[in-house]
Every structure is written in C-alpha cells, then in structure tokens.
Scaffold this motif. Structure first.
Motif, PDB file in Angstrom:
ATOM      1  N   GLY A 271       0.825  -1.194   0.000  1.00  0.00           N
ATOM      2  CA  GLY A 271       0.000   0.000   0.000  1.00  0.00           C
ATOM      3  C   GLY A 271       0.861   1.246   0.000  1.00  0.00           C
ATOM      4  O   GLY A 271       2.097   1.176  -0.005  1.00  0.00           O
ATOM      5  N   ASN A 272       0.222   2.401   0.013  1.00  0.00           N
ATOM      6  CA  ASN A 272       0.967   3.656  -0.048  1.00  0.00           C
ATOM      7  C   ASN A 272       1.168   4.281   1.335  1.00  0.00           C
ATOM      8  O   ASN A 272       1.212   5.497   1.491  1.00  0.00           O
ATOM      9  CB  ASN A 272       0.270   4.647  -0.989  1.00  0.00           C
ATOM     10  CG  ASN A 272      -1.186   4.862  -0.599  1.00  0.00           C
ATOM     11  OD1 ASN A 272      -1.643   4.355   0.424  1.00  0.00           O
ATOM     12  ND2 ASN A 272      -1.903   5.627  -1.416  1.00  0.00           N
ATOM     13  N   THR A 273       1.270   3.440   2.368  1.00  0.00           N
ATOM     14  CA  THR A 273       1.563   3.905   3.720  1.00  0.00           C
ATOM     15  C   THR A 273       2.973   3.472   4.102  1.00  0.00           C
ATOM     16  O   THR A 273       3.656   2.783   3.343  1.00  0.00           O
ATOM     17  CB  THR A 273       0.571   3.321   4.740  1.00  0.00           C
ATOM     18  OG1 THR A 273       0.777   1.893   4.836  1.00  0.00           O
ATOM     19  CG2 THR A 273      -0.872   3.578   4.311  1.00  0.00           C
ATOM     20  N   PHE A 274       3.413   3.871   5.282  1.00  0.00           N
ATOM     21  CA  PHE A 274       4.750   3.481   5.753  1.00  0.00           C
ATOM     22  C   PHE A 274       4.692   2.251   6.657  1.00  0.00           C
ATOM     23  O   PHE A 274       5.714   1.733   7.068  1.00  0.00           O
ATOM     24  CB  PHE A 274       5.387   4.643   6.527  1.00  0.00           C
ATOM     25  CG  PHE A 274       5.677   5.832   5.665  1.00  0.00           C
ATOM     26  CD1 PHE A 274       6.826   5.875   4.877  1.00  0.00           C
ATOM     27  CD2 PHE A 274       4.810   6.907   5.634  1.00  0.00           C
ATOM     28  CE1 PHE A 274       7.095   6.970   4.080  1.00  0.00           C
ATOM     29  CE2 PHE A 274       5.065   8.006   4.837  1.00  0.00           C
ATOM     30  CZ  PHE A 274       6.212   8.035   4.060  1.00  0.00           C
ATOM     31  N   GLN A 275       3.489   1.815   6.964  1.00  0.00           N
ATOM     32  CA  GLN A 275       3.309   0.757   7.950  1.00  0.00           C
ATOM     33  C   GLN A 275       3.524  -0.633   7.365  1.00  0.00           C
ATOM     34  O   GLN A 275       3.120  -0.922   6.239  1.00  0.00           O
ATOM     35  CB  GLN A 275       1.898   0.859   8.540  1.00  0.00           C
ATOM     36  CG  GLN A 275       1.583  -0.187   9.602  1.00  0.00           C
ATOM     37  CD  GLN A 275       0.153  -0.084  10.083  1.00  0.00           C
ATOM     38  OE1 GLN A 275      -0.649   0.688   9.556  1.00  0.00           O
ATOM     39  NE2 GLN A 275      -0.184  -0.887  11.083  1.00  0.00           N
ATOM     40  N   GLU A 276       4.165  -1.482   8.133  1.00  0.00           N
ATOM     41  CA  GLU A 276       4.252  -2.912   7.821  1.00  0.00           C
ATOM     42  C   GLU A 276       3.334  -3.653   8.790  1.00  0.00           C
ATOM     43  O   GLU A 276       3.403  -3.441   9.999  1.00  0.00           O
ATOM     44  CB  GLU A 276       5.681  -3.426   8.000  1.00  0.00           C
ATOM     45  CG  GLU A 276       5.815  -4.935   7.859  1.00  0.00           C
ATOM     46  CD  GLU A 276       7.143  -5.484   8.390  1.00  0.00           C
ATOM     47  OE1 GLU A 276       7.358  -6.700   8.294  1.00  0.00           O
ATOM     48  OE2 GLU A 276       7.949  -4.689   8.912  1.00  0.00           O
ATOM     49  N   GLN A 277       2.460  -4.498   8.269  1.00  0.00           N
ATOM     50  CA  GLN A 277       1.621  -5.312   9.148  1.00  0.00           C
ATOM     51  C   GLN A 277       1.549  -6.732   8.615  1.00  0.00           C
ATOM     52  O   GLN A 277       1.601  -6.949   7.405  1.00  0.00           O
ATOM     53  CB  GLN A 277       0.227  -4.715   9.322  1.00  0.00           C
ATOM     54  CG  GLN A 277      -0.617  -4.588   8.064  1.00  0.00           C
ATOM     55  CD  GLN A 277      -2.045  -4.159   8.374  1.00  0.00           C
ATOM     56  OE1 GLN A 277      -2.612  -4.495   9.421  1.00  0.00           O
ATOM     57  NE2 GLN A 277      -2.649  -3.417   7.452  1.00  0.00           N
TER      58      GLN A 277
END
Length: 349
Positions: free
Chosen positions: A253-259
């Motif tokens: 996705g275009n976020t900085f988060q890794e989940q």
C-alpha cells in the motif's frame, strides 16, 4: 516429612493456569479457552470430515461449539478402564492428536488444550453424536460429575459430531468472566478466511446469527486487513512441497506501515517465529536485485514498507514456544520454507 507435593489429574493446570492458557486477568486466556475448543472442530475440517461449525453464546459466560465431524471416540479403553471420551477430557497427554492417521495437520501438540478447558471450567458438558446414538459426559473444575451416558437424543444439524459447552471458573478468571462477542467473531472470521470451504455460524446472546464463509480465502482476508487501494494487485501464492503447505498473501500500500499475520495449522502466532523470519528473508533475497541503485542504499526494511502480508503454513509436527502457541520454533523447516517462498516469488515477478 517429605516436602515433595504430587498434583493429581488436572490440578497442575488449575494451579499454574497461566502456563497453559496465558493471562487469566485480561480476558485473553478466557478467549484462548474458546479457541482450544473451536480448533478441535477445525481439525476435523482439515481432515475433510467436517464442513460446518456452529458457535453459540448461550449466556454471557457460557459458550458452545458444535461440529459435524466424526465425533470423539466413545470406545471403552480396557487398558485405562475408561472411555476414550473421558481420556480425551481428563487425562493429560492422551488424545487423538498423537495419532497421525487421524490428524496429520492438527494444531494440537500434546493433548493438553481441551484438558485445560476442562480444568478451568466450573461446568463442562460434552455431547457426542454417532448416527443414531447420543453420548454425554459432564465435568466441573476437571472432575467428573456425570459418567458417560447413552441415549437416542439427536441434534437435527448433525448425524455425527461433537458439541462442547463450557462455563469458565470464576475462581480462575476473577477479573473478566464473560465472553466478548467481537473477540469471538474475530477468531471465527480469521479462521474462515484461512480455510476456503469452511462454513461457521455464530449465534450471539441476543439470538442474532452470522454466517462466515469466504470463497476467495486469503484474498478476502488481506483486503479486509488493508482496505485502502494498493500500489498493485494483491499477490496470492499457494504451494505444497515436501510436506509443507504454504499459503501467502502480500499487498503493498501507499503507507509506511508494515503489518502481518502468521499462522501455523490455523493457530495464530502473535510473536511470529520461523515462518515470519523466512518470509522476510525471502522477500529481501528475491526483491533486492530489482532495487539496486548506485546512489541509494536499499535495505530490507525498505522492501517491507507499506506491506501487508499473511503467511499461513501447515506442517505435520509444529512446535511452539509455549502452550499458547505464540511463536513457531520449527527451525528445521527453514530451508524448505525459504525454497518454496523464494521459488514462487521469483516465478511471480
């Protein structure tokens, strides 16, 4: 006078309940008991003997799980002078999960899970259906209160199967003694995502019934975890090799988060473990060559930036760091697991 104390039956589980089910103060252990019961029905589905599971919150502190599987054995064990049904419930390290002819991919490890539910319940009833016969047995705090009975009472939903109903003991769960519907639904939902073809019904205390069934499995799951538009279509990889089945979903996705979510034989590992290490290692090895740049140093964290991923594996003999299965520790599967993931990722890209 001897200072050694020997605990009988399921007393050790009651005395050291945290070792077996986790934190009994914050509600997590309470719902772990539910998952132990639910996973027994799930194992029947994995062995292709069950299609549907019914979960019912019968009271705030009472829940039942019914499946249309084979039903726990009710044969009489002459050696132990007990019914198999009794051994499954009150004899630690006894159960069908040790028999790989019965359960090749069970999440059960050592025959403790359902005994922990028994030991930590003030009221536990097990009903077993075998075609035209119904068998029942009752326990309280791990001690038998009703012997195995046999009659013709049938449940219209099943021909064969097992139903387990229990009420957690307030002596153990002092702070939180009632089930949270949202937590129960989350457990059911994630399990249904991981198992295409499984149908689960949940009836809440107010009589509301929800059905969980996902035709696209991991694709439904990853889009639910990250409902934002992705940079590319989700990647779904499903492969079985060397007695290891790997189901993998990735979405950048275009976020900085890794989940991420990690599962072994349907059990959730909050602390990851071997499979988490393998997917991270494999992503770095496969994708790093695509990202080489003389002016920019790319590291593995960059590859996983904005990445949502689910890895679900099935292996014959899983080992975990504790009874709560929070971390997978089967290091010997790393070479095969890395090979499967890397080969399939390379083919995809």
């Amino acid at each position: 006078m001897s200072e050694i104390i020997k605990l009988e039956g399921l007393e050790a589980i009651r005395l050291r309940s945290g070792m077996y089910v986790g934190d009994v103060q914050d509600g997590s252990a309470l719902h772990h008991l539910f998952y132990e019961v639910f996973s027994n029905s799930l194992d029947e589905f994995l062995e292709k003997h069950c299609t549907t599971i019914w979960v019912k919150l019968e009271a705030p502190n009472k829940i039942s799980v019914l499946d249309n599987g084979r039903g726990i054995s009710v044969a009489f064990n002459k050696k132990e002078n007990k019914y198999d049904l009794e051994l499954a419930l009150d004899s630690v390290h006894a159960g069908g999960k040790f028999n790989k002819n019965l359960y090749a991919r069970s999440s059960g490890l050592n025959g403790v899970g359902i005994k922990a539910v028994n030991a930590l319940s003030i009221d536990l009833v097990v009903d077993v259906y075998k075609k035209d016969k119904h068998y029942s047995v009752k326990y309280s705090q791990g001690k038998q209160t009703q012997k195995v009975t046999e009659d013709n009472y049938l449940d219209f939903r099943v021909i064969t199967g097992t139903k387990l109903t229990f009420v957690p003991d307030i002596e153990i769960f002092k702070n939180i003694t009632t089930f949270d519907s949202k937590t129960i639904v989350e457990i059911i939902k994630q399990t249904a995502y991981l198992n295409k073809g499984l149908k689960v019904f949940f009836e809440d205390i107010n009589g509301t019934i929800q059905e969980f069934f996902y035709e696209n499995g991991l694709l439904n799951f990853i889009n639910d975890l990250d409902n934002l538009p992705g940079l590319a279509k989700p990647i779904i990889l499903e492969k079985e090799q060397n007695n290891i089945q790997v189901n993998l979903a990735l979405k950048w996705g275009n976020t900085f988060q890794e989940q991420y979510k990690c599962y072994t034989n349907n059990s959730f590992q909050s602390d990851g473990g071997t499979h988490l290490t393998c997917i991270r290692t494999s992503l770095t090895k496969v994708l790093l060559p695509y990202m080489k740049d003389e002016k920019v140093e790319v590291i593995s964290d960059d590859i996983r930036e904005g990445l949502t991923y689910i890895i679900s594996i099935y292996i014959a003999d899983p080992r975990f760091s504790s009874q709560t299965k929070s971390k997978l520790v089967n290091s010997e599967i790393s070479p095969d697991l890395n090979s499967i993931i890397q080969e399939n990722l390379k083919n995809y890209f």
